[in-house]
Design a protein around this motif. Structure first.
Motif, PDB file in Angstrom:
ATOM      1  N   GLU A  32      51.622  30.465  34.205  1.00  0.00           N
ATOM      2  CA  GLU A  32      50.841  29.977  33.029  1.00  0.00           C
ATOM      3  C   GLU A  32      49.351  30.070  34.536  1.00  0.00           C
ATOM      4  OE1 GLU A  32      53.351  26.485  31.343  1.00  0.00           O
ATOM      5  OE2 GLU A  32      52.172  26.193  33.015  1.00  0.00           O
ATOM      6  N   SER A  33      49.211  30.050  35.494  1.00  0.00           N
ATOM      7  CA  SER A  33      47.877  30.653  36.797  1.00  0.00           C
ATOM      8  C   SER A  33      47.591  31.037  36.166  1.00  0.00           C
ATOM      9  CB  SER A  33      48.285  29.854  38.047  1.00  0.00           C
ATOM     10  OG  SER A  33      47.058  29.940  38.547  1.00  0.00           O
ATOM     11  N   ARG A  34      48.287  32.298  36.527  1.00  0.00           N
ATOM     12  CA  ARG A  34      47.712  33.626  36.213  1.00  0.00           C
ATOM     13  C   ARG A  34      47.291  33.831  34.155  1.00  0.00           C
ATOM     14  NH1 ARG A  34      52.349  35.097  38.637  1.00  0.00           N
ATOM     15  NH2 ARG A  34      52.984  35.949  36.662  1.00  0.00           N
ATOM     16  N   ALA A  35      47.738  33.208  33.905  1.00  0.00           N
ATOM     17  CA  ALA A  35      47.426  33.562  32.291  1.00  0.00           C
ATOM     18  C   ALA A  35      45.656  32.624  31.810  1.00  0.00           C
ATOM     19  CB  ALA A  35      48.615  32.744  31.744  1.00  0.00           C
ATOM     20  N   VAL A  36      45.721  31.790  32.781  1.00  0.00           N
ATOM     21  CA  VAL A  36      44.504  30.953  32.612  1.00  0.00           C
ATOM     22  C   VAL A  36      43.375  31.775  32.850  1.00  0.00           C
ATOM     23  CG1 VAL A  36      43.107  29.045  33.470  1.00  0.00           C
ATOM     24  CG2 VAL A  36      45.155  28.510  31.912  1.00  0.00           C
ATOM     25  N   MET A  37      43.756  31.965  34.424  1.00  0.00           N
ATOM     26  CA  MET A  37      42.672  32.684  35.192  1.00  0.00           C
ATOM     27  C   MET A  37      42.194  33.995  34.058  1.00  0.00           C
ATOM     28  SD  MET A  37      41.187  31.160  37.723  1.00  0.00           S
ATOM     29  CE  MET A  37      40.671  32.606  38.318  1.00  0.00           C
ATOM     30  N   HIS A  38      43.492  35.004  33.656  1.00  0.00           N
ATOM     31  CA  HIS A  38      43.185  36.555  32.982  1.00  0.00           C
ATOM     32  C   HIS A  38      41.893  36.059  31.604  1.00  0.00           C
ATOM     33  CE1 HIS A  38      43.969  40.591  32.527  1.00  0.00           C
ATOM     34  NE2 HIS A  38      44.030  40.452  31.014  1.00  0.00           N
ATOM     35  N   LEU A  39      42.137  34.816  31.528  1.00  0.00           N
ATOM     36  CA  LEU A  39      41.215  34.457  30.097  1.00  0.00           C
ATOM     37  C   LEU A  39      39.948  34.373  30.342  1.00  0.00           C
ATOM     38  CD1 LEU A  39      40.683  33.533  27.640  1.00  0.00           C
ATOM     39  CD2 LEU A  39      41.172  30.976  27.984  1.00  0.00           C
ATOM     40  N   TRP A  40      39.932  33.985  31.834  1.00  0.00           N
ATOM     41  CA  TRP A  40      38.740  33.490  31.988  1.00  0.00           C
ATOM     42  C   TRP A  40      37.960  34.394  32.884  1.00  0.00           C
ATOM     43  CZ3 TRP A  40      36.142  30.025  29.114  1.00  0.00           C
ATOM     44  CH2 TRP A  40      36.426  29.355  28.724  1.00  0.00           C
ATOM     45  N   LYS A  41      38.804  35.958  33.325  1.00  0.00           N
ATOM     46  CA  LYS A  41      38.311  36.803  33.495  1.00  0.00           C
ATOM     47  C   LYS A  41      37.955  37.543  32.839  1.00  0.00           C
ATOM     48  CE  LYS A  41      39.927  41.128  36.439  1.00  0.00           C
ATOM     49  NZ  LYS A  41      41.074  41.508  37.102  1.00  0.00           N
ATOM     50  N   TYR A  42      38.596  38.138  32.020  1.00  0.00           N
ATOM     51  CA  TYR A  42      37.731  38.813  30.423  1.00  0.00           C
ATOM     52  C   TYR A  42      36.495  37.689  29.512  1.00  0.00           C
ATOM     53  CZ  TYR A  42      37.141  40.817  26.086  1.00  0.00           C
ATOM     54  OH  TYR A  42      37.320  42.053  25.302  1.00  0.00           O
ATOM     55  N   ALA A  43      36.298  36.518  29.847  1.00  0.00           N
ATOM     56  CA  ALA A  43      34.840  35.899  29.204  1.00  0.00           C
ATOM     57  C   ALA A  43      33.510  36.221  30.635  1.00  0.00           C
ATOM     58  CB  ALA A  43      35.617  33.958  29.585  1.00  0.00           C
ATOM     59  N   GLY A  44      34.392  36.424  32.316  1.00  0.00           N
ATOM     60  CA  GLY A  44      33.788  36.696  32.993  1.00  0.00           C
ATOM     61  C   GLY A  44      32.771  37.541  32.370  1.00  0.00           C
ATOM     62  N   TRP A  45      33.361  39.269  32.424  1.00  0.00           N
ATOM     63  CA  TRP A  45      33.870  40.461  32.459  1.00  0.00           C
ATOM     64  C   TRP A  45      32.276  40.456  30.761  1.00  0.00           C
ATOM     65  CZ3 TRP A  45      34.516  43.821  28.371  1.00  0.00           C
ATOM     66  CH2 TRP A  45      33.719  45.475  28.811  1.00  0.00           C
ATOM     67  N   LEU A  46      32.677  39.552  29.512  1.00  0.00           N
ATOM     68  CA  LEU A  46      31.655  40.238  28.731  1.00  0.00           C
ATOM     69  C   LEU A  46      30.634  39.583  28.585  1.00  0.00           C
ATOM     70  CD1 LEU A  46      34.439  39.107  26.088  1.00  0.00           C
ATOM     71  CD2 LEU A  46      33.396  40.888  26.069  1.00  0.00           C
ATOM     72  N   MET A  47      30.273  38.096  29.659  1.00  0.00           N
ATOM     73  CA  MET A  47      29.170  37.648  30.463  1.00  0.00           C
ATOM     74  C   MET A  47      28.438  38.194  30.693  1.00  0.00           C
ATOM     75  SD  MET A  47      28.433  34.442  29.057  1.00  0.00           S
ATOM     76  CE  MET A  47      29.608  32.952  28.664  1.00  0.00           C
ATOM     77  N   GLY A  48      29.021  39.196  31.353  1.00  0.00           N
ATOM     78  CA  GLY A  48      28.233  40.258  32.805  1.00  0.00           C
ATOM     79  C   GLY A  48      28.638  39.886  34.137  1.00  0.00           C
ATOM     80  N   VAL A  49      29.997  39.546  34.124  1.00  0.00           N
ATOM     81  CA  VAL A  49      30.133  39.231  35.875  1.00  0.00           C
ATOM     82  C   VAL A  49      30.121  40.769  35.958  1.00  0.00           C
ATOM     83  CG1 VAL A  49      31.302  38.199  37.500  1.00  0.00           C
ATOM     84  CG2 VAL A  49      30.117  36.777  35.518  1.00  0.00           C
ATOM     85  N   GLU A  50      29.818  40.764  37.292  1.00  0.00           N
ATOM     86  CA  GLU A  50      29.694  41.960  37.820  1.00  0.00           C
ATOM     87  C   GLU A  50      31.881  42.192  38.018  1.00  0.00           C
ATOM     88  OE1 GLU A  50      27.620  43.912  40.957  1.00  0.00           O
ATOM     89  OE2 GLU A  50      25.783  43.538  39.731  1.00  0.00           O
ATOM     90  N   GLU A  51      32.736  43.448  37.989  1.00  0.00           N
ATOM     91  CA  GLU A  51      33.674  43.371  38.006  1.00  0.00           C
ATOM     92  C   GLU A  51      34.190  43.506  39.459  1.00  0.00           C
ATOM     93  OE1 GLU A  51      36.285  45.406  36.628  1.00  0.00           O
ATOM     94  OE2 GLU A  51      35.691  46.492  34.904  1.00  0.00           O
ATOM     95  N   GLN A  52      33.174  43.699  40.954  1.00  0.00           N
ATOM     96  CA  GLN A  52      33.379  43.059  42.252  1.00  0.00           C
ATOM     97  C   GLN A  52      33.686  42.009  41.956  1.00  0.00           C
ATOM     98  OE1 GLN A  52      30.581  43.814  45.311  1.00  0.00           O
ATOM     99  NE2 GLN A  52      29.073  43.355  43.464  1.00  0.00           N
ATOM    100  N   TRP A  53      33.526  40.746  41.491  1.00  0.00           N
ATOM    101  CA  TRP A  53      33.406  39.515  41.599  1.00  0.00           C
ATOM    102  C   TRP A  53      34.871  39.024  40.005  1.00  0.00           C
ATOM    103  CZ3 TRP A  53      31.153  38.302  45.591  1.00  0.00           C
ATOM    104  CH2 TRP A  53      30.239  39.197  46.205  1.00  0.00           C
ATOM    105  N   LEU A  54      35.503  39.401  40.117  1.00  0.00           N
ATOM    106  CA  LEU A  54      36.891  38.737  38.688  1.00  0.00           C
ATOM    107  C   LEU A  54      37.512  38.917  39.750  1.00  0.00           C
ATOM    108  CD1 LEU A  54      35.677  40.933  35.813  1.00  0.00           C
ATOM    109  CD2 LEU A  54      34.911  38.601  36.468  1.00  0.00           C
TER     110      LEU A  54
END
Length: 433
Positions: free
Chosen positions: A264-286
């Motif tokens: 569940e922890s990985r799932a929540v982090m994965h959700l916001w990883k994708y949201a961060g990517w869409l938001m413009g956060v660079e890959e190195q920080w995901l």
């Protein structure tokens, strides 16, 4: 380097990425490297030395204070060159209906949407949807943690606050600002919300556009001091923002008695990883893991100045937000409604007190005599419920639906009689077109 020179160079963050920190102005908000190495004993024992940033990581995050969002910044260069309203309308059409709906779409628009329409290779839709299920099952307590830990505690980091204040956040009112953030959060945590034409996807890119406009225009205003804060909506601050929705949320609900499994922890982090990517956060920080996210979040604090007047203004405004809520039964039981809002005001303060010292409460303009009675009273009940639902024959989908119903109810109260929506920049906002 003069303020004017700094502001001019900061307007083009795409060209700044390769310059080492030593050869560039370091914003005054940044804490000395030596200070970042001094960790409280408990944190050092729990997370190890890696909780303190290495010199390389420290320099990278300081550099990132001058880095924006190259794809969006390039798109805005094109959009603002001429006929900006028409070009913005083309962007909105491509966002909501697809690039193929734009007749004779310009290369700049095609390039941007070719990037965001192509899912990253690491995206796991099944894992993302599980993350949505976890967030929904947290119910109103998940909203409490986001508000009273992630948002309120974040106001202590004043380097982050000044861009928010410059957008007119204090004049708009905490209730409106909280409602807009909550609406975006709800859209992102709806099943299917992060699909290409889901509300979460669309509104995340709308927020990304707003950040780009703020970054582009705020630097020309006299109240913005690049020597002090770097550029607005920079990479470092965007990193801290997306991690608050993942690592901070998970830490907070765990402390409140909620059981979160590794999956569940990985799932929540994965959700916001994708949201961060869409938001413009660079890959190195995901990041993928909760612990990795918490460490990176702690590293970003090296670039954050101590609490100042913005911390107190924003903290006090948010603390009083419950008094602006409107529940459906207000007119039927007005006195009870008024009493209930007082209860909510004190329960939110109490939960915040769980995470903050007396000194930190003072820095936010909050009463320091508050005790964490609310978490003390409710945590045992959550622990009992968690054990029952994990070990007993409880339908997890039913629990998820109940939690989502609570979240919608709270969002409705925050908006009151106002329309539910995300930010629409007015004429005084740096993103107003």
């Amino acid at each position: 380097m003069s303020k004017a020179q700094t502001s001019k160079s900061a307007q083009h963050p795409r060209s700044q990425g390769s310059q080492p920190t030593a050869n560039r102005n370091v914003p005054h908000r940044v804490r000395p490297f030596e200070v970042t190495q001094k960790l409280p004993r408990l944190q050092r024992l729990a997370f190890g030395k890696a909780l303190a940033p290495s010199r390389e990581r420290y320099d990278q995050l300081v550099d990132a204070l001058w880095q924006g969002d190259p794809p969006m910044d390039c798109l805005l260069d094109w959009m603002m060159a001429e006929d900006s309203r028409n070009r913005k309308a083309m962007y909105e059409l491509a966002l909501k209906e697809g690039i193929n709906k734009v007749e004779n779409a310009p290369t700049e628009l095609k390039t941007f949407f070719a990037m965001v329409d192509q899912e990253p290779v690491w995206l796991d839709r099944e894992l993302l949807e599980q993350g949505v299920s976890v967030v929904q099952s947290l119910g109103e307590f998940g909203l409490y943690i986001m508000r009273d830990q992630a948002l309120m505690v974040g106001y202590l980091l004043s380097g982050f606050n000044h861009a928010l204040v410059a957008t007119g956040a204090l004049n708009k009112g905490a209730s409106q600002r909280t409602g807009e953030t909550l609406k975006w959060w709800m859209d992102c945590t709806e099943h299917g919300g992060m699909e290409r034409f889901g509300e979460g996807f669309i509104n995340t890119l709308h927020v990304r556009w707003v950040h780009g406009m703020v970054r582009r225009h705020l630097q020309s205003r006299k109240e913005w001091d690049s020597n002090e804060w770097g550029i607005p909506a920079n990479q470092t601050d965007m990193i801290a923002t997306y991690l608050a929705f993942g690592s901070v949320l998970l830490l907070g609900v765990r402390l409140g008695g909620v059981i979160i499994t590794p999956r569940e922890s990985r799932a929540v982090m994965h959700l916001w990883k994708y949201a961060g990517w869409l938001m413009g956060v660079e890959e190195q920080w995901l990041v993928d893991s909760e612990l990795e996210g918490f460490r990176l979040l702690r590293h970003t604090q090296a670039t954050q100045s101590r609490p100042d007047w913005t911390s107190k203004e924003l903290g006090q405004a948010l603390s009083k937000e419950p008094f602006e809520r409107v529940y459906p039964w207000k007119n039927k039981f007005p006195r009870l409604h008024k009493l209930y809002l007082k209860y909510e005001y004190h329960s939110h303060l109490s939960l915040t007190r769980l995470f903050l010292s007396r000194e930190q409460m003072n820095a936010l303009g909050l009463p320091d005599w508050v005790l964490p009675w609310y978490p003390a009273m409710t945590t045992p009940m959550r622990v009992a419920r968690e054990l029952y639902t994990r070990l007993g024959p409880v339908d997890r989908k039913k629990l998820e639906r109940k939690g989502r119903k609570q979240q919608r109810y709270r969002m409705q109260a925050v908006f009151g009689e106002r329309a539910h929506g995300i930010i629409k920049p007015d004429k005084n906002h740096p993103a107003h077109l």
